[in-house]
Design an enzyme around this catalytic site. Structure first.
Site, PDB file in Angstrom:
ATOM      1  N   HIS A   1      -2.844   6.687   3.390  1.00 29.09           N
ATOM      2  CA  HIS A   1      -3.372   5.490   2.732  1.00 29.09           C
ATOM      3  C   HIS A   1      -4.805   5.275   3.208  1.00 29.09           C
ATOM      4  O   HIS A   1      -5.095   5.323   4.405  1.00 29.09           O
ATOM      5  CB  HIS A   1      -2.489   4.285   3.081  1.00 29.09           C
ATOM      6  CG  HIS A   1      -3.084   2.990   2.657  1.00 29.09           C
ATOM      7  ND1 HIS A   1      -3.666   2.806   1.422  1.00 29.09           N
ATOM      8  CD2 HIS A   1      -3.218   1.800   3.312  1.00 29.09           C
ATOM      9  CE1 HIS A   1      -4.124   1.575   1.330  1.00 29.09           C
ATOM     10  NE2 HIS A   1      -3.865   0.943   2.463  1.00 29.09           N
TER      11      HIS A   1
ATOM     12  N   ASN B   1     -10.304   0.241  -0.125  1.00 27.62           N
ATOM     13  CA  ASN B   1      -8.844   0.230  -0.041  1.00 27.62           C
ATOM     14  C   ASN B   1      -8.290  -0.276  -1.379  1.00 27.62           C
ATOM     15  O   ASN B   1      -8.442  -1.447  -1.710  1.00 27.62           O
ATOM     16  CB  ASN B   1      -8.443  -0.701   1.117  1.00 27.62           C
ATOM     17  CG  ASN B   1      -6.943  -0.833   1.286  1.00 27.62           C
ATOM     18  OD1 ASN B   1      -6.173  -0.428   0.426  1.00 27.62           O
ATOM     19  ND2 ASN B   1      -6.527  -1.430   2.395  1.00 27.62           N
TER      20      ASN B   1
ATOM     21  N   CYS C   1       0.813  -1.225   0.000  1.00 32.81           N
ATOM     22  CA  CYS C   1       0.000   0.000   0.000  1.00 32.81           C
ATOM     23  C   CYS C   1       0.841   1.268   0.000  1.00 32.81           C
ATOM     24  O   CYS C   1       0.312   2.366  -0.216  1.00 32.81           O
ATOM     25  CB  CYS C   1      -0.950  -0.018   1.186  1.00 32.81           C
ATOM     26  SG  CYS C   1      -1.954  -1.502   1.204  1.00 32.81           S
TER      27      CYS C   1
HETATM   28  O1  UT7 Z   1      -4.130  -1.834   3.143  1.00 35.33           O
HETATM   29  C1  UT7 Z   1      -3.543  -2.708   4.025  1.00 35.33           C
HETATM   30  C2  UT7 Z   1      -3.662  -2.162   5.363  1.00 35.33           C
HETATM   31  N1  UT7 Z   1      -4.838  -2.708   5.993  1.00 35.33           N
HETATM   32  C3  UT7 Z   1      -5.394  -2.083   7.024  1.00 35.33           C
HETATM   33  O2  UT7 Z   1      -4.985  -1.033   7.394  1.00 35.33           O
HETATM   34  C4  UT7 Z   1      -6.529  -2.756   7.747  1.00 35.33           C
HETATM   35  C5  UT7 Z   1      -6.521  -2.321   9.188  1.00 35.33           C
HETATM   36  N2  UT7 Z   1      -7.544  -3.008   9.958  1.00 35.33           N
HETATM   37  C6  UT7 Z   1      -8.830  -2.647   9.919  1.00 35.33           C
HETATM   38  O3  UT7 Z   1      -9.200  -1.720   9.222  1.00 35.33           O
HETATM   39  C7  UT7 Z   1      -9.807  -3.396  10.805  1.00 35.33           C
HETATM   40  O4  UT7 Z   1      -9.087  -4.251  11.650  1.00 35.33           O
HETATM   41  C8  UT7 Z   1     -10.841  -4.220   9.977  1.00 35.33           C
HETATM   42  C9  UT7 Z   1     -11.844  -3.291   9.336  1.00 35.33           C
HETATM   43  C10 UT7 Z   1     -10.147  -5.047   8.920  1.00 35.33           C
HETATM   44  C11 UT7 Z   1     -11.623  -5.154  10.891  1.00 35.33           C
HETATM   45  O5  UT7 Z   1     -12.258  -4.428  11.940  1.00 35.33           O
HETATM   46  P1  UT7 Z   1     -12.144  -4.950  13.441  1.00 35.33           P
HETATM   47  O6  UT7 Z   1     -12.942  -4.036  14.266  1.00 35.33           O
HETATM   48  O7  UT7 Z   1     -10.670  -5.091  13.753  1.00 35.33           O
HETATM   49  O8  UT7 Z   1     -12.880  -6.342  13.359  1.00 35.33           O
HETATM   50  P2  UT7 Z   1     -12.336  -7.787  13.723  1.00 35.33           P
HETATM   51  O9  UT7 Z   1     -11.452  -8.311  12.632  1.00 35.33           O
HETATM   52  O10 UT7 Z   1     -11.797  -7.793  15.139  1.00 35.33           O
HETATM   53  O11 UT7 Z   1     -13.692  -8.627  13.723  1.00 35.33           O
HETATM   54  C12 UT7 Z   1     -14.736  -8.353  14.683  1.00 35.33           C
HETATM   55  C13 UT7 Z   1     -15.886  -9.280  14.378  1.00 35.33           C
HETATM   56  C14 UT7 Z   1     -15.492 -10.753  14.238  1.00 35.33           C
HETATM   57  O12 UT7 Z   1     -16.520 -11.526  14.790  1.00 35.33           O
HETATM   58  P3  UT7 Z   1     -16.359 -12.155  16.270  1.00 35.33           P
HETATM   59  O13 UT7 Z   1     -15.136 -13.022  16.195  1.00 35.33           O
HETATM   60  O14 UT7 Z   1     -16.193 -10.979  17.186  1.00 35.33           O
HETATM   61  O15 UT7 Z   1     -17.642 -12.885  16.456  1.00 35.33           O
HETATM   62  C15 UT7 Z   1     -15.469 -10.974  12.751  1.00 35.33           C
HETATM   63  O16 UT7 Z   1     -15.747 -12.310  12.401  1.00 35.33           O
HETATM   64  O17 UT7 Z   1     -16.502  -8.921  13.144  1.00 35.33           O
HETATM   65  C16 UT7 Z   1     -16.587 -10.080  12.297  1.00 35.33           C
HETATM   66  N3  UT7 Z   1     -16.441  -9.645  10.912  1.00 35.33           N
HETATM   67  C17 UT7 Z   1     -17.478  -9.279  10.147  1.00 35.33           C
HETATM   68  N4  UT7 Z   1     -18.798  -9.210  10.409  1.00 35.33           N
HETATM   69  C18 UT7 Z   1     -19.603  -8.766   9.412  1.00 35.33           C
HETATM   70  C19 UT7 Z   1     -15.300  -9.523  10.194  1.00 35.33           C
HETATM   71  N5  UT7 Z   1     -15.588  -9.067   8.971  1.00 35.33           N
HETATM   72  C20 UT7 Z   1     -16.929  -8.912   8.923  1.00 35.33           C
HETATM   73  C21 UT7 Z   1     -17.814  -8.463   7.924  1.00 35.33           C
HETATM   74  N6  UT7 Z   1     -19.129  -8.398   8.211  1.00 35.33           N
HETATM   75  N7  UT7 Z   1     -17.390  -8.061   6.705  1.00 35.33           N
END
Ligand code: UT7
Length: 315
Positions: A242, A272, A113
């Protein structure tokens, strides 16, 4: 001194739009989950073009807008993590598609990125060896080709697109750089070969780990760049980060007490787009007439590696 002068920019945004509601029909997700957590409403998905073809369209527009004769170019650098071919470099393919002269050195950079900023920085070094010449820098990503459309934790995040710039050296204004590589090369991976294990050719990401890295290095890079330039955030006109997650950017401006209006944000429309994200933001700002000669612009990107790079220059 020896900064970059942007002579012209170009954009290629695929016309096909995929909304959060569209995605909720193929994976267990919803707009209510995606938008508040990321700031993403839509993303543009490439259909029918190769990555090199997207890049070529952005390059053609940048060349037209810059009014530069291709004979004046010394290099064509393409930033991408999602190439059509590992070899030849996609920049070579783009050069041939546009029928550009053979004296132009063409190569790719995989800086994930942060690839666009790395390509600009490398181009600056080449331009210093080629007095009077120009460089064509393009960042183009076909993320959807490397997406597991059954993985809701990644497929809702990424989009496709390309942006390019024709640049020359500006001997009268300053350029500041910072960058580095933190621990966590397993946090974002796209395996190129089945020998590297399961899940090859798709993006796998531990989002929370990247989130923590991002909020840390963005603040660090802003502080370092301002310190080197002897400026405060108030002196800077535009900050382009980014576009990975609106919450990352919000966390940074709230923590650092910087005016949110200085941050250009277009993640709602494109998601992204990896290495293309900062390039698309810059080209879009230029197209909208938001950039004035002499504006101080800070660009900071982070991604797989885990790498980050920041630059500060005048438009
Ligand atoms: O370009 C490369 C650089 N990338 C980044 O900068 C990404 C940085 N990270 C982020 O932006 C965030 O971590 C994300 C948006 C990717 C994820 O958000 P989060 O608040 O960290 O969510 P999480 O991964 O901790 O997931 C929380 C919950 C999980 O369920 P449980 O285990 O709590 O029951 C996931 O399974 O949300 C669930 N989940 C979803 N639910 C509905 C994950 N993706 C989804 C989804 N829809 N699309």
């Amino acid at each position: 001194m020896n900064s970059l002068h942007f002579m012209g920019t170009g954009l290629y945004i695929p016309p096909k739009v995929v909304t959060n509601d569209d995605l909720s029909k193929i994976v267990d997700t919803s707009d209510e989950w995606i938008y508040p957590r990321t700031g993403i409403k839509r993303r543009h998905i490439n259909e029918g073009l190769t990555n090199s073809e997207m890049a070529a369209r952005a390059c053609k527009q940048a060349l037209e807008n810059s009014h530069v004769n291709p004979d004046e170019l010394c290099c064509l650098i393409m930033a991408t993590f999602s190439p059509d071919t590992f070899s030849p470099a996609n920049a070579c393919t783009v050069l041939h598609m546009l029928d550009l002269p053979e004296h132009i050195l063409s190569f790719d950079i995989n800086g994930a990125c942060a690839g666009f900023l790395m390509a600009l920085t490398v181009a600056r070094g080449i331009l210093a060896q080629c007095p009077g010449k120009k460089a064509l820098v393009v960042a183009s990503e076909f993320c959807s080709d490397f997406t597991d459309w059954t993985d809701r934790s990644t497929c809702v995040l990424f989009g496709d697109g390309a942006a390019a710039a024709v640049i020359s050296l500006d001997n009268f204004s300053p350029f500041y750089f910072t960058g580095g590589t933190g621990k966590g090369d397993e946090a974002i991976q796209v395996k190129a070969s089945p020998r590297a294990g399961d899940d090859f050719h798709v993006i796998r990401m531990t989002g929370s780990k990247v989130f923590r890295f991002a909020v840390t290095v963005l603040q660090q890079a802003i502080t370092e760049l301002l310190g080197r330039a002897g400026l405060t955030a108030d002196d800077v006109d535009h900050i382009i980060c980014h576009q990975a997650n609106f919450r990352i950017i919000k966390h940074v401006y709230e923590k650092m007490g910087i005016d949110p209006a200085k941050f250009y944000i277009n993640i709602e429309e494109y998601g992204n787009t990896s290495g293309a994200s900062s390039a698309i933001a810059l080209a879009e700002m230029n197209e909208k007439g938001l950039l004035k000669r002499g504006d101080k612009i800070m660009m900071i990107c982070f991604g797989a590696g885990l790498v980050y790079e920041g630059i500060l220059f005048e438009w």
